[in-house]
Write a protein that holds these residues in place. Structure first.
Motif, PDB file in Angstrom:
ATOM      1  N   ALA A 200       0.828  -1.205   0.000  1.00 21.43           N
ATOM      2  CA  ALA A 200       0.000   0.000   0.000  1.00 21.43           C
ATOM      3  C   ALA A 200       0.863   1.256   0.000  1.00 21.43           C
ATOM      4  O   ALA A 200       0.569   2.229  -0.717  1.00 21.43           O
ATOM      5  N   LYS A 201       1.934   1.252   0.782  1.00 23.34           N
ATOM      6  CA  LYS A 201       2.822   2.418   0.830  1.00 23.34           C
ATOM      7  C   LYS A 201       3.496   2.655  -0.515  1.00 23.34           C
ATOM      8  O   LYS A 201       3.686   3.799  -0.937  1.00 23.34           O
ATOM      9  N   GLU A 202       3.848   1.590  -1.210  1.00 24.14           N
ATOM     10  CA  GLU A 202       4.475   1.715  -2.525  1.00 24.14           C
ATOM     11  C   GLU A 202       3.556   2.410  -3.522  1.00 24.14           C
ATOM     12  O   GLU A 202       4.019   3.102  -4.433  1.00 24.14           O
ATOM     13  N   HIS A 203       2.250   2.229  -3.353  1.00 28.58           N
ATOM     14  CA  HIS A 203       1.281   2.797  -4.306  1.00 28.58           C
ATOM     15  C   HIS A 203       0.493   3.946  -3.676  1.00 28.58           C
ATOM     16  O   HIS A 203      -0.563   4.336  -4.208  1.00 28.58           O
ATOM     17  N   CYS A 204       0.990   4.466  -2.552  1.00 30.67           N
ATOM     18  CA  CYS A 204       0.366   5.626  -1.904  1.00 30.67           C
ATOM     19  C   CYS A 204      -1.108   5.384  -1.575  1.00 30.67           C
ATOM     20  O   CYS A 204      -1.977   6.234  -1.826  1.00 30.67           O
ATOM     21  N   ILE A 205      -1.386   4.210  -1.038  1.00 34.33           N
ATOM     22  CA  ILE A 205      -2.749   3.834  -0.651  1.00 34.33           C
ATOM     23  C   ILE A 205      -2.818   3.745   0.865  1.00 34.33           C
ATOM     24  O   ILE A 205      -1.954   3.135   1.495  1.00 34.33           O
ATOM     25  N   SER A 206      -3.801   4.357   1.461  1.00 36.10           N
ATOM     26  CA  SER A 206      -3.977   4.305   2.906  1.00 36.10           C
ATOM     27  C   SER A 206      -5.149   3.401   3.254  1.00 36.10           C
ATOM     28  O   SER A 206      -5.973   3.074   2.402  1.00 36.10           O
ATOM     29  N   GLY A 207      -5.207   3.003   4.526  1.00 36.36           N
ATOM     30  CA  GLY A 207      -6.363   2.251   4.997  1.00 36.36           C
ATOM     31  C   GLY A 207      -6.116   0.789   5.306  1.00 36.36           C
ATOM     32  O   GLY A 207      -7.033   0.094   5.761  1.00 36.36           O
ATOM     33  N   VAL A 208      -4.912   0.285   5.045  1.00 35.64           N
ATOM     34  CA  VAL A 208      -4.624  -1.115   5.366  1.00 35.64           C
ATOM     35  C   VAL A 208      -4.411  -1.247   6.875  1.00 35.64           C
ATOM     36  O   VAL A 208      -3.519  -0.626   7.443  1.00 35.64           O
ATOM     37  N   THR A 209      -5.239  -2.017   7.537  1.00 31.55           N
ATOM     38  CA  THR A 209      -5.124  -2.278   8.970  1.00 31.55           C
ATOM     39  C   THR A 209      -5.157  -3.787   9.200  1.00 31.55           C
ATOM     40  O   THR A 209      -5.520  -4.554   8.293  1.00 31.55           O
ATOM     41  N   LEU A 210      -4.795  -4.182  10.396  1.00 36.37           N
ATOM     42  CA  LEU A 210      -4.821  -5.611  10.711  1.00 36.37           C
ATOM     43  C   LEU A 210      -6.250  -6.142  10.659  1.00 36.37           C
ATOM     44  O   LEU A 210      -6.499  -7.239  10.141  1.00 36.37           O
ATOM     45  N   SER A 211      -7.205  -5.370  11.176  1.00 37.36           N
ATOM     46  CA  SER A 211      -8.596  -5.833  11.171  1.00 37.36           C
ATOM     47  C   SER A 211      -9.140  -5.946   9.751  1.00 37.36           C
ATOM     48  O   SER A 211      -9.875  -6.890   9.439  1.00 37.36           O
ATOM     49  N   LEU A 212      -8.779  -5.006   8.876  1.00 32.99           N
ATOM     50  CA  LEU A 212      -9.217  -5.088   7.482  1.00 32.99           C
ATOM     51  C   LEU A 212      -8.582  -6.296   6.812  1.00 32.99           C
ATOM     52  O   LEU A 212      -9.236  -6.997   6.017  1.00 32.99           O
ATOM     53  N   THR A 213      -7.312  -6.534   7.100  1.00 33.36           N
ATOM     54  CA  THR A 213      -6.630  -7.697   6.532  1.00 33.36           C
ATOM     55  C   THR A 213      -7.337  -8.984   6.930  1.00 33.36           C
ATOM     56  O   THR A 213      -7.590  -9.867   6.103  1.00 33.36           O
TER      57      THR A 213
END
Length: 369
Positions: A200-213
């Motif tokens: 996500a950081k490589e593509h400038c995307i936010s919102g990845v969390t452990l609970s979402l995973t």
């Protein structure tokens, strides 16, 4: 868990509970029989102990087991079965089991099956009278498919945090490890989260969390305590009506929608003559003469996602054991017309199901003759 509380409050004197799960900290916000000190313990045992102490005269018997591990004699003991299962496969299994226990010459073997489920702010309740009303299998085509993402998107142009998680699961994990990903292993889940976060950081995307995973990998839909309470209450009300004959039971399906106001919609679902569990007819599939065996398996993937299939002449494709899978794999790309005649009845089995499907396949060209 709310179902057990409600049944006890209704003075149902003997309640057997089957649950193989253990208590997780995420359960505590909506399952009020548990406390923080119970984390890691068996849900069935803790719930039984709580209710037995709280409601004198009521006996809750816990079974820390999978439903598939219990014998026919076990299920034959009950007058009513209520399901709060968390997968389609488990619901199909218990549905087939309860329908299969019916003796046409003995009406006392008809055990009502009440099924309830929730998805966020939505829920549904159904009352199944085996061999009389539509069973769970009859409504299989009403189930929405799980959300998936195109491989080209998650690999080349991810735009959402879910894309990054799917990439880590589908593309990344097989490259990093020879062992299969185990969603129940905390170390596997933690690494999946960290890898998805890097992506996500490589593509400038936010919102990845452990609970979402965890939600994406396990296909988890957040549970809402109030929705669970509404559905559990409806299930227990139907059980009460069936046990006492105080009012007619639901006929035979109700949906609840709380995402836009609060709406309950009951309707009657018709039984399907070609239902492999409660119907007597074979499922009919129409395909082009040039379609392959792989196309046929894809067309019945809803009914049998891990299907093996046989004709009168012998096995066409067998998923297991590996030696048979290898021996029949070449048939997957062959046209159906090379394997059997139009109108042939095939037998489909699936390791996850306690029954076989009968499928009649007709080639579409024959319909115009």
């Amino acid at each position: 868990m709310a179902t057990r509380q409600n049944l006890a409050a209704l003075r149902v004197l003997v309640i057997d509970v089957i649950d193989m799960d253990t208590i997780d900290v995420t359960n505590l916000n909506r399952q009020f029989l548990f406390s923080e000190s119970d984390v890691g313990k068996a849900k069935a045992s803790v719930a039984a102990e709580f209710v037995n102490k709280r409601v004198p005269g009521v006996k809750v018997v816990p079974h820390v087991s999978a439903i598939q591990d219990m014998s026919d004699d076990f299920y034959e003991r009950f007058n009513i079965v209520i399901c709060g299962l968390d997968s389609v496969e488990a619901r199909r299994w218990i549905n087939a089991k309860i329908v299969g226990l019916v003796d046409d010459n003995d009406p006392t073997t008809i055990r009502p099956l009440i099924d309830g489920g929730t998805e966020g702010l939505r829920g549904q309740v159904r009352v199944i009278l085996p061999t009389i009303t539509a069973c769970y299998e009859c409504s299989l085509d009403m189930i929405a498919p799980q959300k998936t993402y195109p491989l080209c998107t998650i690999a080349a142009t991810p735009r959402l945090p879910e894309h990054c998680i799917e990439w880590a699961l589908v593309v990344g994990w097989p490259q990093w490890h020879s062992e299969l990903f185990d969603a129940d292993r905390p170390d596997h889940m933690q690494e999946m989260y960290e890898r998805a976060l890097e992506r996500a950081k490589e593509h400038c995307i936010s919102g990845v969390t452990l609970s979402l995973t965890q939600g994406v990998v396990k296909h988890i839909i957040p549970a809402i305590a109030s929705t669970n309470a509404i559905v559990a209450s409806a299930c227990c009300t139907e059980a009460f009506k069936l046990a006492t004959a105080i009012a007619p039971p639901l006929d035979n399906y109700m949906t609840y929608a709380g995402n836009d106001g609060a709406h309950a919609y009951p309707f009657s679902l018709d039984a399907r003559p070609d239902c492999p569990v409660c119907g007597g007819e074979a499922l009919r599939v129409d395909l082009a003469k040039s379609a392959t065996l792989s196309d046929l398996l894809e067309s019945i993937a809803v009914q049998a996602p891990k299907a093996s299939i046989s004709a009168a002449s012998g096995p066409l494709y067998m998923r297991n054991p590996p030696v048979l899978e290898k021996a029949t794999r070449a048939n997957l790309t062959k046209p159906l017309s090379e394997l059997f005649e139009s109108g042939s009845e095939l037998v489909v089995t699936d390791a996850t199901l306690p029954f076989s499907l009968r499928v009649t396949v007709r080639f579409s060209q024959d319909d115009h003759r």
